[in-house]
Write an enzyme that holds these catalytic residues in place. Structure first.
Site, PDB file in Angstrom:
ATOM      1  N   ASP A  79      50.204  42.094  33.589  1.00  0.00           N
ATOM      2  CA  ASP A  79      50.122  43.078  34.656  1.00  0.00           C
ATOM      3  C   ASP A  79      49.174  42.536  35.717  1.00  0.00           C
ATOM      4  O   ASP A  79      48.105  42.002  35.387  1.00  0.00           O
ATOM      5  CB  ASP A  79      49.550  44.403  34.131  1.00  0.00           C
ATOM      6  CG  ASP A  79      50.550  45.189  33.317  1.00  0.00           C
ATOM      7  OD1 ASP A  79      51.593  44.617  32.939  1.00  0.00           O
ATOM      8  OD2 ASP A  79      50.286  46.374  33.037  1.00  0.00           O
ATOM      9  N   HIS A  88      51.598  37.966  27.632  1.00  0.00           N
ATOM     10  CA  HIS A  88      52.814  37.896  26.835  1.00  0.00           C
ATOM     11  C   HIS A  88      53.658  36.701  27.252  1.00  0.00           C
ATOM     12  O   HIS A  88      53.475  36.139  28.336  1.00  0.00           O
ATOM     13  CB  HIS A  88      53.621  39.194  26.990  1.00  0.00           C
ATOM     14  CG  HIS A  88      52.935  40.395  26.418  1.00  0.00           C
ATOM     15  ND1 HIS A  88      53.360  41.023  25.264  1.00  0.00           N
ATOM     16  CD2 HIS A  88      51.845  41.085  26.833  1.00  0.00           C
ATOM     17  CE1 HIS A  88      52.579  42.051  24.999  1.00  0.00           C
ATOM     18  NE2 HIS A  88      51.643  42.112  25.942  1.00  0.00           N
ATOM     19  N   SER A  98      41.350  38.775  35.074  1.00  0.00           N
ATOM     20  CA  SER A  98      41.132  37.446  35.641  1.00  0.00           C
ATOM     21  C   SER A  98      42.421  36.993  36.318  1.00  0.00           C
ATOM     22  O   SER A  98      43.068  37.790  37.005  1.00  0.00           O
ATOM     23  CB  SER A  98      40.683  36.456  34.580  1.00  0.00           C
ATOM     24  OG  SER A  98      40.255  35.259  35.186  1.00  0.00           O
TER      25      SER A  98
END
Length: 439
Positions: free
Chosen positions: A182, A283, A395
């Protein structure tokens, strides 16, 4: 440092103690008020003459005002940048004195201290208030959390929280590459020209080889002829690689200076920034086979908008973990870049990895720590959407990959379906390809 199994040390021990007793917090406040008033009387003055029982000392108030002013200035600068971007005006690279000052700060040590603090256990009654305040400040969606707020014992556990099942559906299209995180799309495009440069900000770029390190899998060629036909792949020996690995200087202590090379046609990249309030797990963007892991120790500079505009080689100077391998379309690598207070990068596929560890030397002219996943040549197979790693806050992730392009061997063409500044979530499409002959 590794925070996956946090040490549950009570934070605010006095509040934690009184919260366990009936009406303990109320009686604690009353005793504190009485003690303060008695002390003021003994000193020859009333509590009101001292400015109230809970008056903030002048030095503390001044510090809070200064921090508030700096934060307001940062918000103002970010707003100006966003307004300029909406008008089509892109900010340029402009190093300043503040960026140089950051090099003098022990940011790695500060990040480790923050890590210990984030692992401290928060009293159960206080947890919902702390996490809701965080969510409001950084726009986190608490409805997606897999556990009730009381179930997260520390800030670290809340940072790396899992989500409810179904919150991140994975695009099932087999001709689609999905987002691994995200975040906000900062940069993307095709790598072309000598050095295969990735733009950090307008006016400054860094090479993909410096970001990922010396790799036998990275599809680069030694030179390109006038017709654009690629020559034989570059085969540099291990000895030469070690000799030219680090260019050590005060300005840029860890930058690999590779031999000039050009990427093969169809090598792309995408840079995604994770805000502190975003979902912090990484992911798999596709079905792929991870062959190599590299861990680069380094600085932990901030990774925000201002930092990218003022700090040279930001992405290749910061500590990072690179996963590299192959997928059905060719090469693929994910670089998880650390930042201030985010020195801990955890790999689900390698739980024993430790990042942001104290270093004995200020400058270490050594190659990164590298691990070849066994069995050799097979590595670790992951499916699209599988969990790979996690940040202990937000980050940046840089994705480098090969994808189909129209040539004599293929009529397919990869196209991004994102734009700069777009908010994207795990499982949503970054780009697709299809057979152009069918259109």
């Amino acid at each position: 440092m590794k925070f996956w199994g946090s040490h549950r040390v009570p934070i605010f021990p006095h509040l934690y103690y009184v919260s366990k007793r009936p009406h303990g917090f109320t009686s604690f406040i009353k005793r504190l008020q009485t003690g303060t008033q008695a002390q003021a009387s003994c000193n020859g003055g009333s509590s009101s003459s001292r400015g109230g029982s809970f008056m903030v000392p002048g030095a503390t108030a001044a510090t809070l005002l200064m921090l508030g002013a700096l934060h307001a200035r940062r918000l103002y600068d970010d707003k100006k940048v966003e307004e300029a971007r909406e008008k089509g005006i892109e900010s340029e690279f402009q190093p300043d004195v503040k960026a140089s000052f950051l090099r003098l700060l022990p940011l790695c040590t500060i990040s480790r201290c923050w890590g210990y603090l984030a692992c401290a256990e928060i009293p159960v009654w206080l947890r919902p208030h702390v996490y809701r305040a965080w969510a409001q400040a950084f726009h986190s969606n608490l409805e997606e959390a897999a556990l009730p707020l009381e179930g997260y014992a520390s800030l670290r556990e809340f940072f790396v929280r899992t989500l409810k099942e179904g919150c991140r559906p994975i695009d099932p299209d087999t001709q689609c590459l999905v987002s691994p995180v995200d975040g906000t799309v900062l940069r993307y495009g095709e790598l072309k020209g000598a050095g295969a440069m990735i733009e950090q900000v307008k006016g400054f770029s860094y090479s993909v080889s410096s970001l990922l390190g010396a790799s036998p899998f990275l599809p680069m060629v030694a030179e390109v002829d006038t017709d654009g036909e690629r020559s034989e792949p570059e085969n540099s020996s291990t000895e030469n690689s070690k000799k030219s690995w680090w260019r050590v200087s005060l300005a840029s202590p860890k930058c690999w200076d590779p031999l000039p090379a050009c990427p093969v046609k169809g090598l792309f990249y995408c840079v995604i920034y994770l805000n502190p309030g975003d979902y912090h797990r990484i992911h798999s963007p596709a079905d792929w086979n991870i062959l190599v892991r590299r861990h680069f120790s380094g600085h932990l500079f901030p990774m925000n908008e201002r930092a990218t505009r003022t700090i040279r080689n930001l992405y290749i100077e910061n500590e990072r973990v690179v996963l590299e391998g192959l997928w059905p379309e060719g090469f693929m690598a994910i670089a998880a870049v650390g930042a201030t207070n985010i020195g801990s990068i955890e790999l689900l596929i390698e739980p024993e990895l430790r990042t942001n560890q104290p270093r004995k030397k200020l400058l270490q002219a050594e190659p990164p720590e590298e691990r070849l996943y066994e069995p050799e040549g097979v590595g670790m197979m992951l499916k699209k959407g599988d969990e790979v790693a996690a940040f202990n806050m937000g980050s940046t992730v840089v994705l480098v990959f090969q994808a189909p392009v129209v040539n004599k061997d293929s009529s397919s063409e990869f196209k991004f379906c994102i734009r700069r500044g777009d908010k994207i979530r795990v499982g949503e499409a970054l780009g697709r390809w299809q057979d152009s002959s069918s259109n």
